[in-house]
Design a protein around this motif. Structure first.
Motif, PDB file in Angstrom:
ATOM      1  N   ARG A  48      -0.317  -7.369   5.868  1.00  0.00           N
ATOM      2  CA  ARG A  48      -1.296  -8.469   5.890  1.00  0.00           C
ATOM      3  C   ARG A  48      -0.960  -9.515   4.826  1.00  0.00           C
ATOM      4  NH1 ARG A  48      -7.193  -5.491   7.027  1.00  0.00           N
ATOM      5  NH2 ARG A  48      -6.579  -4.569   9.023  1.00  0.00           N
ATOM      6  N   ALA A  49      -0.495  -9.070   3.687  1.00  0.00           N
ATOM      7  CA  ALA A  49      -0.078 -10.021   2.645  1.00  0.00           C
ATOM      8  C   ALA A  49       1.116 -10.842   3.131  1.00  0.00           C
ATOM      9  CB  ALA A  49       0.267  -9.276   1.361  1.00  0.00           C
ATOM     10  N   ASP A  50       2.039 -10.190   3.824  1.00  0.00           N
ATOM     11  CA  ASP A  50       3.201 -10.896   4.360  1.00  0.00           C
ATOM     12  C   ASP A  50       2.794 -11.929   5.407  1.00  0.00           C
ATOM     13  OD1 ASP A  50       4.808  -9.361   2.726  1.00  0.00           O
ATOM     14  OD2 ASP A  50       5.397  -7.955   4.314  1.00  0.00           O
ATOM     15  N   ASN A  51       1.683 -11.651   6.110  1.00  0.00           N
ATOM     16  CA  ASN A  51       1.175 -12.584   7.138  1.00  0.00           C
ATOM     17  C   ASN A  51       0.378 -13.731   6.544  1.00  0.00           C
ATOM     18  OD1 ASN A  51       2.335 -11.324   9.294  1.00  0.00           O
ATOM     19  ND2 ASN A  51       0.456 -10.453  10.120  1.00  0.00           N
ATOM     20  N   GLY A  52       0.044 -13.639   5.238  1.00  0.00           N
ATOM     21  CA  GLY A  52      -0.671 -14.744   4.611  1.00  0.00           C
ATOM     22  C   GLY A  52      -1.923 -14.402   3.850  1.00  0.00           C
ATOM     23  N   ALA A  53      -2.312 -13.124   3.787  1.00  0.00           N
ATOM     24  CA  ALA A  53      -3.527 -12.760   3.055  1.00  0.00           C
ATOM     25  C   ALA A  53      -3.355 -13.021   1.559  1.00  0.00           C
ATOM     26  CB  ALA A  53      -3.875 -11.293   3.285  1.00  0.00           C
ATOM     27  N   ASP A  54      -4.381 -13.621   0.950  1.00  0.00           N
ATOM     28  CA  ASP A  54      -4.347 -13.957  -0.478  1.00  0.00           C
ATOM     29  C   ASP A  54      -5.007 -12.893  -1.349  1.00  0.00           C
ATOM     30  OD1 ASP A  54      -3.301 -16.719  -0.193  1.00  0.00           O
ATOM     31  OD2 ASP A  54      -5.198 -17.069   0.836  1.00  0.00           O
ATOM     32  N   CYS A  55      -5.861 -12.062  -0.756  1.00  0.00           N
ATOM     33  CA  CYS A  55      -6.736 -11.198  -1.551  1.00  0.00           C
ATOM     34  C   CYS A  55      -7.290 -10.106  -0.664  1.00  0.00           C
ATOM     35  CB  CYS A  55      -7.872 -12.066  -2.122  1.00  0.00           C
ATOM     36  SG  CYS A  55      -9.199 -11.173  -2.949  1.00  0.00           S
ATOM     37  N   PHE A  56      -7.735  -9.013  -1.275  1.00  0.00           N
ATOM     38  CA  PHE A  56      -8.334  -7.903  -0.539  1.00  0.00           C
ATOM     39  C   PHE A  56      -9.726  -7.590  -1.083  1.00  0.00           C
ATOM     40  CE2 PHE A  56      -3.776  -7.404  -0.100  1.00  0.00           C
ATOM     41  CZ  PHE A  56      -3.626  -7.129   1.252  1.00  0.00           C
ATOM     42  N   PHE A  57     -10.685  -7.436  -0.193  1.00  0.00           N
ATOM     43  CA  PHE A  57     -12.004  -6.882  -0.515  1.00  0.00           C
ATOM     44  C   PHE A  57     -12.015  -5.469   0.054  1.00  0.00           C
ATOM     45  CE2 PHE A  57     -15.323 -10.482  -1.220  1.00  0.00           C
ATOM     46  CZ  PHE A  57     -14.459 -11.144  -2.072  1.00  0.00           C
ATOM     47  N   THR A  58     -12.446  -4.501  -0.732  1.00  0.00           N
ATOM     48  CA  THR A  58     -12.392  -3.119  -0.250  1.00  0.00           C
ATOM     49  C   THR A  58     -13.731  -2.650   0.321  1.00  0.00           C
ATOM     50  OG1 THR A  58     -13.118  -1.865  -2.211  1.00  0.00           O
ATOM     51  CG2 THR A  58     -10.807  -2.628  -2.171  1.00  0.00           C
ATOM     52  N   GLN A  59     -13.625  -1.584   1.107  1.00  0.00           N
ATOM     53  CA  GLN A  59     -14.805  -0.829   1.504  1.00  0.00           C
ATOM     54  C   GLN A  59     -15.524  -0.344   0.248  1.00  0.00           C
ATOM     55  OE1 GLN A  59     -15.955  -0.267   4.473  1.00  0.00           O
ATOM     56  NE2 GLN A  59     -14.346   0.074   5.984  1.00  0.00           N
ATOM     57  N   ASN A  60     -16.824  -0.096   0.370  1.00  0.00           N
ATOM     58  CA  ASN A  60     -17.534   0.538  -0.738  1.00  0.00           C
ATOM     59  C   ASN A  60     -16.930   1.912  -0.988  1.00  0.00           C
ATOM     60  OD1 ASN A  60     -19.571  -1.508  -1.116  1.00  0.00           O
ATOM     61  ND2 ASN A  60     -20.487  -0.805   0.784  1.00  0.00           N
ATOM     62  N   SER A  61     -16.793   2.244  -2.267  1.00  0.00           N
ATOM     63  CA  SER A  61     -16.268   3.560  -2.613  1.00  0.00           C
ATOM     64  C   SER A  61     -17.122   4.166  -3.720  1.00  0.00           C
ATOM     65  CB  SER A  61     -14.808   3.460  -3.063  1.00  0.00           C
ATOM     66  OG  SER A  61     -14.286   4.749  -3.316  1.00  0.00           O
TER      67      SER A  61
ATOM     68  N   ARG B  14     -14.607 -22.509   2.543  1.00  0.00           N
ATOM     69  CA  ARG B  14     -13.258 -22.501   1.980  1.00  0.00           C
ATOM     70  C   ARG B  14     -12.674 -21.103   1.780  1.00  0.00           C
ATOM     71  NH1 ARG B  14     -13.416 -26.564   3.799  1.00  0.00           N
ATOM     72  NH2 ARG B  14     -13.034 -28.665   2.977  1.00  0.00           N
ATOM     73  N   ALA B  15     -13.444 -20.070   2.069  1.00  0.00           N
ATOM     74  CA  ALA B  15     -12.917 -18.703   1.931  1.00  0.00           C
ATOM     75  C   ALA B  15     -13.517 -17.845   3.029  1.00  0.00           C
ATOM     76  CB  ALA B  15     -13.252 -18.124   0.557  1.00  0.00           C
ATOM     77  N   LEU B  16     -12.714 -16.963   3.585  1.00  0.00           N
ATOM     78  CA  LEU B  16     -13.233 -16.066   4.622  1.00  0.00           C
ATOM     79  C   LEU B  16     -12.512 -14.734   4.569  1.00  0.00           C
ATOM     80  CD1 LEU B  16     -10.952 -16.120   7.135  1.00  0.00           C
ATOM     81  CD2 LEU B  16     -11.953 -18.375   7.448  1.00  0.00           C
ATOM     82  N   ILE B  17     -13.218 -13.714   5.059  1.00  0.00           N
ATOM     83  CA  ILE B  17     -12.655 -12.369   5.147  1.00  0.00           C
ATOM     84  C   ILE B  17     -12.322 -12.115   6.612  1.00  0.00           C
ATOM     85  CG2 ILE B  17     -12.968  -9.939   4.594  1.00  0.00           C
ATOM     86  CD1 ILE B  17     -15.200 -10.724   2.684  1.00  0.00           C
ATOM     87  N   ALA B  18     -11.036 -11.951   6.916  1.00  0.00           N
ATOM     88  CA  ALA B  18     -10.586 -11.730   8.281  1.00  0.00           C
ATOM     89  C   ALA B  18     -10.720 -10.254   8.634  1.00  0.00           C
ATOM     90  CB  ALA B  18      -9.128 -12.186   8.427  1.00  0.00           C
ATOM     91  N   LEU B  19     -11.559  -9.976   9.633  1.00  0.00           N
ATOM     92  CA  LEU B  19     -11.890  -8.607  10.002  1.00  0.00           C
ATOM     93  C   LEU B  19     -11.829  -8.424  11.512  1.00  0.00           C
ATOM     94  CD1 LEU B  19     -15.110  -8.377   7.811  1.00  0.00           C
ATOM     95  CD2 LEU B  19     -12.956  -7.237   7.289  1.00  0.00           C
TER      96      LEU B  19
ATOM     97  N   TRP C 198     -11.620  -8.905  20.972  1.00  0.00           N
ATOM     98  CA  TRP C 198     -10.416  -8.446  20.289  1.00  0.00           C
ATOM     99  C   TRP C 198      -9.115  -8.949  20.919  1.00  0.00           C
ATOM    100  CZ3 TRP C 198     -13.263  -3.238  19.829  1.00  0.00           C
ATOM    101  CH2 TRP C 198     -13.955  -3.187  18.607  1.00  0.00           C
ATOM    102  N   ASP C 199      -9.041 -10.261  21.184  1.00  0.00           N
ATOM    103  CA  ASP C 199      -7.757 -10.844  21.575  1.00  0.00           C
ATOM    104  C   ASP C 199      -6.729 -10.591  20.471  1.00  0.00           C
ATOM    105  OD1 ASP C 199      -8.628 -11.762  23.985  1.00  0.00           O
ATOM    106  OD2 ASP C 199      -8.741 -13.878  23.414  1.00  0.00           O
ATOM    107  N   VAL C 200      -7.207 -10.599  19.228  1.00  0.00           N
ATOM    108  CA  VAL C 200      -6.376 -10.213  18.091  1.00  0.00           C
ATOM    109  C   VAL C 200      -7.192  -9.275  17.208  1.00  0.00           C
ATOM    110  CG1 VAL C 200      -4.994 -12.318  18.049  1.00  0.00           C
ATOM    111  CG2 VAL C 200      -7.104 -12.217  16.714  1.00  0.00           C
ATOM    112  N   ARG C 201      -6.512  -8.500  16.401  1.00  0.00           N
ATOM    113  CA  ARG C 201      -7.175  -7.691  15.377  1.00  0.00           C
ATOM    114  C   ARG C 201      -7.041  -8.418  14.036  1.00  0.00           C
ATOM    115  NH1 ARG C 201     -10.213  -2.941  16.887  1.00  0.00           N
ATOM    116  NH2 ARG C 201      -9.601  -2.528  19.043  1.00  0.00           N
ATOM    117  N   ALA C 202      -7.423  -7.755  12.965  1.00  0.00           N
ATOM    118  CA  ALA C 202      -7.451  -8.406  11.654  1.00  0.00           C
ATOM    119  C   ALA C 202      -6.088  -8.985  11.285  1.00  0.00           C
ATOM    120  CB  ALA C 202      -7.921  -7.420  10.584  1.00  0.00           C
ATOM    121  N   GLU C 203      -5.009  -8.249  11.580  1.00  0.00           N
ATOM    122  CA  GLU C 203      -3.676  -8.726  11.220  1.00  0.00           C
ATOM    123  C   GLU C 203      -3.367 -10.053  11.918  1.00  0.00           C
ATOM    124  OE1 GLU C 203      -4.452  -5.724  12.247  1.00  0.00           O
ATOM    125  OE2 GLU C 203      -3.988  -4.437  10.523  1.00  0.00           O
TER     126      GLU C 203
END
Length: 268
Positions: free
Chosen positions: A182-195, A106-111, A128-133
């Motif tokens: 990405r939010a405009d395209n439908g993303a609900d949430c962001f997971f960040t790189q480790n910092s 029910r949840a996935l990270i599009a990368l 890479w027919d498509v990228r993350a966006e």
């Protein structure tokens, strides 16, 4: 979905609650049992869910959807799939997504995914027919009940769409603009790189708040000085402050505890 799965990620996200997801990579072998054991230990430690890598660093591992489905069925812990467009053409992306939903994901990270040149399979083709966006857009379409060609798929999927963000980006304005798209395209949430850079992360969060979507920060407890140096030089999108490298270098036999201390400071 399996009725015993504890689906809590989306509801916690919607309520704005603090949540903890731990990245668990699928095995680089046929040994599924170790992964099940690890997730059971994580559940006892109090994690809310896990997220499952898709052959990260272009190293072949068990299929993340199948691993995640097995984890959910055997432990009840919700699994978020890292889903890359690197290894799948446009048709395979959609068929895999439909199958994943049917099996209870029910949840996935599009990368986009790490390029094959990073791993031992440099002669492998990246699709890479498509990228993350574009991947975000495809999942949003399935959530609306149609595929990329506009065909009805019989029912709407109910994926929570997560995608990546990088607090370490040199140009934070450009990074936030990418997040907004990405939010405009439908993303609900962001997971960040480790910092590891607290001041940089605070600058990022201040700018990214304008996007208006939840952000889950990536935190990695460093284990050794070598681990810190590898992260600094070999992992795309991650920067390592000189102070953190110095602390890990000076910690000697206590490196793993120092790594935990640095992670705690970052979280606080």
């Amino acid at each position: 979905p399996v009725s015993s799965v504890d689906y809590r990620f989306r509801s916690m996200l919607d309520r704005g609650e603090w949540l903890v997801s731990v990245e668990v990579d699928p095995p680089p072998s046929m040994n599924l049992e170790r992964g099940v054991e690890i997730v059971q230990q994580l559940r006892e430690a109090g994690v809310d869910c896990i997220d499952v890598g898709d052959s990260p660093m272009a190293t072949v591992r068990m299929n993340p959807v199948m691993f995640s489905v097995s984890i959910q069925q055997r432990t009840g812990v919700e699994s978020i799939v890292h889903f890359t467009s690197r290894d799948r053409n446009l048709m395979a992306i959609q068929s895999d997504l439909m199958g994943a939903h049917a099996m209870g994901i029910r949840a996935l990270i599009a990368l986009s995914g790490d390029p094959p040149s990073l791993g031992q399979y440099g002669n492998a083709s990246a699709v890479w027919d498509v990228r993350a966006e574009g991947l975000v857009e495809i999942v949003a379409g399935l959530n609306a009940g149609r595929d990329s060609a506009g065909n009805e798929v019989g029912a709407s999927t109910e994926f929570t769409i997560i995608t990546s963000a990088n607090p370490n980006a040199e140009d934070l304005d450009a990074e936030v603009a990418k997040m907004q798209a990405r939010a405009d395209n439908g993303a609900d949430c962001f997971f960040t790189q480790n910092s590891f850079d607290i001041a940089q992360t605070l600058r990022f969060l201040e700018k990214a708040s304008a996007v208006g979507k939840p952000i889950v920060l990536g935190v990695l407890p460093l284990a050794t000085q070598r681990n810190a140096e590898f992260m600094a030089t070999n992992v795309p999108g991650v920067t390592m402050p000189d102070d953190v490298l110095r602390r890990m270098s000076e910690s000697g036999d206590g490196a793993s505890e120092e790594g935990l201390t640095i992670a705690r400071e970052y979280i606080e």
